[in-house]
Design an enzyme around this catalytic site. Structure first.
Site, PDB file in Angstrom:
ATOM      1  N   THR A 151      -4.279  -2.728  12.368  1.00 38.20           N
ATOM      2  CA  THR A 151      -3.283  -3.125  13.370  1.00 38.20           C
ATOM      3  C   THR A 151      -2.469  -4.280  12.784  1.00 38.20           C
ATOM      4  OG1 THR A 151      -5.047  -4.429  14.364  1.00 38.20           O
ATOM      5  CG2 THR A 151      -4.425  -2.426  15.530  1.00 38.20           C
ATOM      6  N   PRO A 152      -1.430  -3.954  12.000  1.00 40.15           N
ATOM      7  CA  PRO A 152      -0.661  -4.988  11.299  1.00 40.15           C
ATOM      8  C   PRO A 152      -0.225  -6.138  12.223  1.00 40.15           C
ATOM      9  CG  PRO A 152      -0.012  -2.832  10.513  1.00 40.15           C
ATOM     10  CD  PRO A 152      -0.973  -2.592  11.654  1.00 40.15           C
ATOM     11  N   LEU A 153      -0.225  -7.344  11.644  1.00 42.49           N
ATOM     12  CA  LEU A 153       0.072  -8.567  12.383  1.00 42.49           C
ATOM     13  C   LEU A 153       1.419  -8.482  13.107  1.00 42.49           C
ATOM     14  CD1 LEU A 153      -0.820 -11.144   9.583  1.00 42.49           C
ATOM     15  CD2 LEU A 153      -2.090 -10.788  11.722  1.00 42.49           C
TER      16      LEU A 153
ATOM     17  N   TYR B 135     -14.474   4.490  -0.495  1.00 43.51           N
ATOM     18  CA  TYR B 135     -13.154   4.829   0.033  1.00 43.51           C
ATOM     19  C   TYR B 135     -12.871   6.287  -0.340  1.00 43.51           C
ATOM     20  CZ  TYR B 135     -12.286  -0.231   0.587  1.00 43.51           C
ATOM     21  OH  TYR B 135     -12.339  -1.567   0.941  1.00 43.51           O
TER      22      TYR B 135
ATOM     23  N   PHE C 199      -7.842  -7.498   5.123  1.00 41.15           N
ATOM     24  CA  PHE C 199      -6.903  -7.410   6.251  1.00 41.15           C
ATOM     25  C   PHE C 199      -5.939  -8.617   6.242  1.00 41.15           C
ATOM     26  CE2 PHE C 199     -10.178  -4.886   9.013  1.00 41.15           C
ATOM     27  CZ  PHE C 199      -9.926  -3.740   8.277  1.00 41.15           C
ATOM     28  N   PRO C 200      -5.355  -8.956   5.079  1.00 40.41           N
ATOM     29  CA  PRO C 200      -4.434 -10.105   5.042  1.00 40.41           C
ATOM     30  C   PRO C 200      -3.194  -9.887   5.898  1.00 40.41           C
ATOM     31  CG  PRO C 200      -4.253  -8.825   3.021  1.00 40.41           C
ATOM     32  CD  PRO C 200      -5.435  -8.273   3.775  1.00 40.41           C
ATOM     33  N   LEU C 201      -2.882  -8.592   6.140  1.00 39.25           N
ATOM     34  CA  LEU C 201      -1.721  -8.270   6.979  1.00 39.25           C
ATOM     35  C   LEU C 201      -2.164  -7.773   8.352  1.00 39.25           C
ATOM     36  CD1 LEU C 201       0.371  -6.378   4.242  1.00 39.25           C
ATOM     37  CD2 LEU C 201       0.689  -8.723   5.078  1.00 39.25           C
ATOM     38  N   GLY C 202      -3.444  -7.898   8.645  1.00 37.12           N
ATOM     39  CA  GLY C 202      -3.950  -7.438   9.935  1.00 37.12           C
ATOM     40  C   GLY C 202      -4.673  -6.106   9.844  1.00 37.12           C
ATOM     41  N   GLY C 203      -4.618  -5.455   8.689  1.00 40.32           N
ATOM     42  CA  GLY C 203      -5.370  -4.212   8.484  1.00 40.32           C
ATOM     43  C   GLY C 203      -4.817  -3.060   9.305  1.00 40.32           C
TER      44      GLY C 203
HETATM   45  N1  LIG Z   1     -14.533  -5.999   2.194  1.00 45.20           N
HETATM   46  C1  LIG Z   1     -14.185  -5.286   3.226  1.00 45.20           C
HETATM   47  O1  LIG Z   1     -14.968  -5.048   4.110  1.00 45.20           O
HETATM   48  C2  LIG Z   1     -12.808  -4.745   3.318  1.00 45.20           C
HETATM   49  C3  LIG Z   1     -12.348  -4.216   4.540  1.00 45.20           C
HETATM   50  C4  LIG Z   1     -11.043  -3.751   4.595  1.00 45.20           C
HETATM   51  C5  LIG Z   1     -10.231  -3.802   3.483  1.00 45.20           C
HETATM   52  N2  LIG Z   1     -10.720  -4.315   2.301  1.00 45.20           N
HETATM   53  C6  LIG Z   1      -9.853  -4.435   1.116  1.00 45.20           C
HETATM   54  O2  LIG Z   1      -8.765  -5.270   1.468  1.00 45.20           O
HETATM   55  C7  LIG Z   1      -7.533  -4.620   1.149  1.00 45.20           C
HETATM   56  C8  LIG Z   1      -6.481  -5.042   2.136  1.00 45.20           C
HETATM   57  O3  LIG Z   1      -6.822  -4.604   3.423  1.00 45.20           O
HETATM   58  P1  LIG Z   1      -6.084  -3.416   4.164  1.00 45.20           P
HETATM   59  O4  LIG Z   1      -5.308  -2.607   3.191  1.00 45.20           O
HETATM   60  O5  LIG Z   1      -7.065  -2.697   4.986  1.00 45.20           O
HETATM   61  O6  LIG Z   1      -5.181  -4.178   5.196  1.00 45.20           O
HETATM   62  P2  LIG Z   1      -3.848  -5.049   5.058  1.00 45.20           P
HETATM   63  O7  LIG Z   1      -3.519  -5.316   3.647  1.00 45.20           O
HETATM   64  O8  LIG Z   1      -3.990  -6.171   6.009  1.00 45.20           O
HETATM   65  O9  LIG Z   1      -2.763  -4.076   5.709  1.00 45.20           O
HETATM   66  C9  LIG Z   1      -2.577  -2.778   5.316  1.00 45.20           C
HETATM   67  C10 LIG Z   1      -1.746  -2.109   6.403  1.00 45.20           C
HETATM   68  O10 LIG Z   1      -0.484  -2.741   6.485  1.00 45.20           O
HETATM   69  C11 LIG Z   1       0.548  -1.816   6.152  1.00 45.20           C
HETATM   70  N3  LIG Z   1       1.475  -2.542   5.283  1.00 45.20           N
HETATM   71  C12 LIG Z   1       1.252  -2.995   4.034  1.00 45.20           C
HETATM   72  N4  LIG Z   1       2.335  -3.645   3.570  1.00 45.20           N
HETATM   73  C13 LIG Z   1       3.256  -3.610   4.542  1.00 45.20           C
HETATM   74  C14 LIG Z   1       4.581  -4.084   4.682  1.00 45.20           C
HETATM   75  N5  LIG Z   1       5.153  -4.768   3.689  1.00 45.20           N
HETATM   76  N6  LIG Z   1       5.246  -3.849   5.843  1.00 45.20           N
HETATM   77  C15 LIG Z   1       4.665  -3.169   6.843  1.00 45.20           C
HETATM   78  N7  LIG Z   1       3.409  -2.688   6.792  1.00 45.20           N
HETATM   79  C16 LIG Z   1       2.717  -2.900   5.641  1.00 45.20           C
HETATM   80  C17 LIG Z   1      -0.121  -0.679   5.451  1.00 45.20           C
HETATM   81  O11 LIG Z   1       0.553   0.524   5.716  1.00 45.20           O
HETATM   82  P3  LIG Z   1       1.391   1.308   4.553  1.00 45.20           P
HETATM   83  O12 LIG Z   1       0.379   2.038   3.739  1.00 45.20           O
HETATM   84  O13 LIG Z   1       2.287   2.193   5.342  1.00 45.20           O
HETATM   85  O14 LIG Z   1       2.123   0.269   3.778  1.00 45.20           O
HETATM   86  C18 LIG Z   1      -1.495  -0.666   6.109  1.00 45.20           C
HETATM   87  O15 LIG Z   1      -1.440   0.015   7.347  1.00 45.20           O
HETATM   88  C19 LIG Z   1      -7.896  -3.139   1.204  1.00 45.20           C
HETATM   89  O16 LIG Z   1      -6.945  -2.360   0.521  1.00 45.20           O
HETATM   90  C20 LIG Z   1      -9.279  -3.129   0.622  1.00 45.20           C
HETATM   91  O17 LIG Z   1      -9.199  -3.097  -0.782  1.00 45.20           O
HETATM   92  C21 LIG Z   1     -11.984  -4.791   2.221  1.00 45.20           C
END
Ligand SMILES: NC(=O)c1ccc[n+]([C@@H]2O[C@H](COP(=O)([O-])OP(=O)(O)OC[C@H]3O[C@@H](n4cnc5c(N)ncnc54)[C@H](OP(=O)(O)O)[C@@H]3O)[C@@H](O)[C@H]2O)c1
Length: 297
Positions: free
Chosen positions: A221-223, A65, A215-219
């Protein structure tokens, strides 16, 4: 601890690592496209410190990252690390100067990635290292991972990795890896709208292995779902909180690592650990995946 229980606790199998089920994913702390530094490094440091102050003790990261950026921010914000903090990294990828995501899976590349993580995080050993299979996009594809898991097991014997997990894998690959070494967690793409891993989650739960949805929140492209929104307004919560609470209710082996670069979103996400969903609400939310348009992953 601000959110009294932060979702309850979970102990990774065969380890002394017990974490709150609500953790934090650090990927959003790097710059746009998870490449380069963030626009506001002080804000990134503030998010991490707020997470720890709220009781989070499970942080997901990777040295690819940024590359290196996220780990360096974690070190700056939190080192020396608080007792009980479990840092989980991923190996298997690299980011060349063009910002693309490439495989890095030779023994030399995996070994050097462990050293990069240790140096940038300021650690002597990684708590947990996930072998992340770089498949087609964000979905797994079949194929042997024995060679790479064997390399990680060697690094574990050398004391550089304490425990091993997997990411972006199929059930067959989990079984193959478990025949080589103990697997303590699996990190795959999963959320209330994308449920390809339902059977795998239940299998892992029976074995006491953690399932950590990325991507618990959709990554990127947020859910968005009218059901999430209507449940949220009924519960005086936000759709993102409902999506996280649904995951906590889905199975006791699910650990959350929602990502955010904002302290306000972090607080909102952590507060989801306090949300209780009734059986009727869970049944309503269970329909989202069936109704969702087929998602490419
Ligand atoms: N193993 C793998 O291949 C892999 C792939 C992807 C990710 N990951 C890990 O999984 C973690 C979670 O995934 P992710 O961060 O990509 O996706 P996520 O948690 O599904 O969503 C993050 C996105 O949602 C937004 N967000 C977060 N909280 C919010 C809220 N309360 N209201 C509105 N928008 C919100 C964030 O923007 P803001 O910054 O503006 O809040 C960001 O754009 C990563 O941080 C990483 O450590 C692992």
């Amino acid at each position: 601890m601000a959110e009294t229980t932060l979702g309850g606790s979970f102990t990774f199998p065969g380890t002394r690592f017990t974490v709150q089920r609500m953790g934090y994913g650090a990927m959003q702390l790097a710059g746009k496209g998870v490449f380069g530094p963030p626009k506001d490094p002080a804000a990134a440091v503030a998010v991490l410190r707020e997470a720890i102050a709220a009781g989070v003790n499970h942080i997901d990261t990777s040295d690819y990252y940024g590359p290196h950026v996220t780990n360096q921010i974690i070190r700056k914000a939190l080192h020396p690390y608080p007792k009980g903090l479990v840092l989980v990294t991923k190996l298997g990828g690299r980011r060349p100067p063009d910002g693309s995501w490439q495989r890095a899976i030779s023994p030399e590349e995996l070994t050097s990635a462990v050293h990069d993580n240790l140096r940038n995080l300021g650690l002597e050993a990684m708590d947990i290292a996930n072998y992340r299979v770089m498949g087609a996009g964000h979905g797994p594809e079949e194929g042997s991972i024995a060679e790479q898991v064997t390399v990680l097991a060697d690094l574990q014997r050398k004391g550089l990795i304490r425990h091993i997990g997997l990411s972006n894998v199929t059930a067959t690959q989990v079984a193959e890896a478990r025949a080589i070494t103990q697997i303590v967690c699996v990190q795959n793409y999963y959320n209330v709208a994308l449920r390809h891993d339902d059977a795998l989650i239940d299998d892992l739960a029976r074995e006491g292995i953690a399932y950590v949805p990325f991507f618990p929140l959709g990554g990127f492209t947020p859910l968005q779902s009218s059901t999430l929104s209507s449940v949220a307004s009924r519960l005086k919560a936000t759709p993102m909180q409902v999506a996280l609470a649904w995951l906590l209710h889905r199975s006791p082996n699910i650990l959350l690592i929602p990502g955010t670069s904002s302290v306000a979103h972090l607080r909102e996400n952590l507060a989801a650990a306090k949300l209780t969903l009734s059986p009727q609400t869970l049944a309503e939310l269970d329909k989202i995946a069936a109704e969702a348009a087929p998602v490419k992953h």
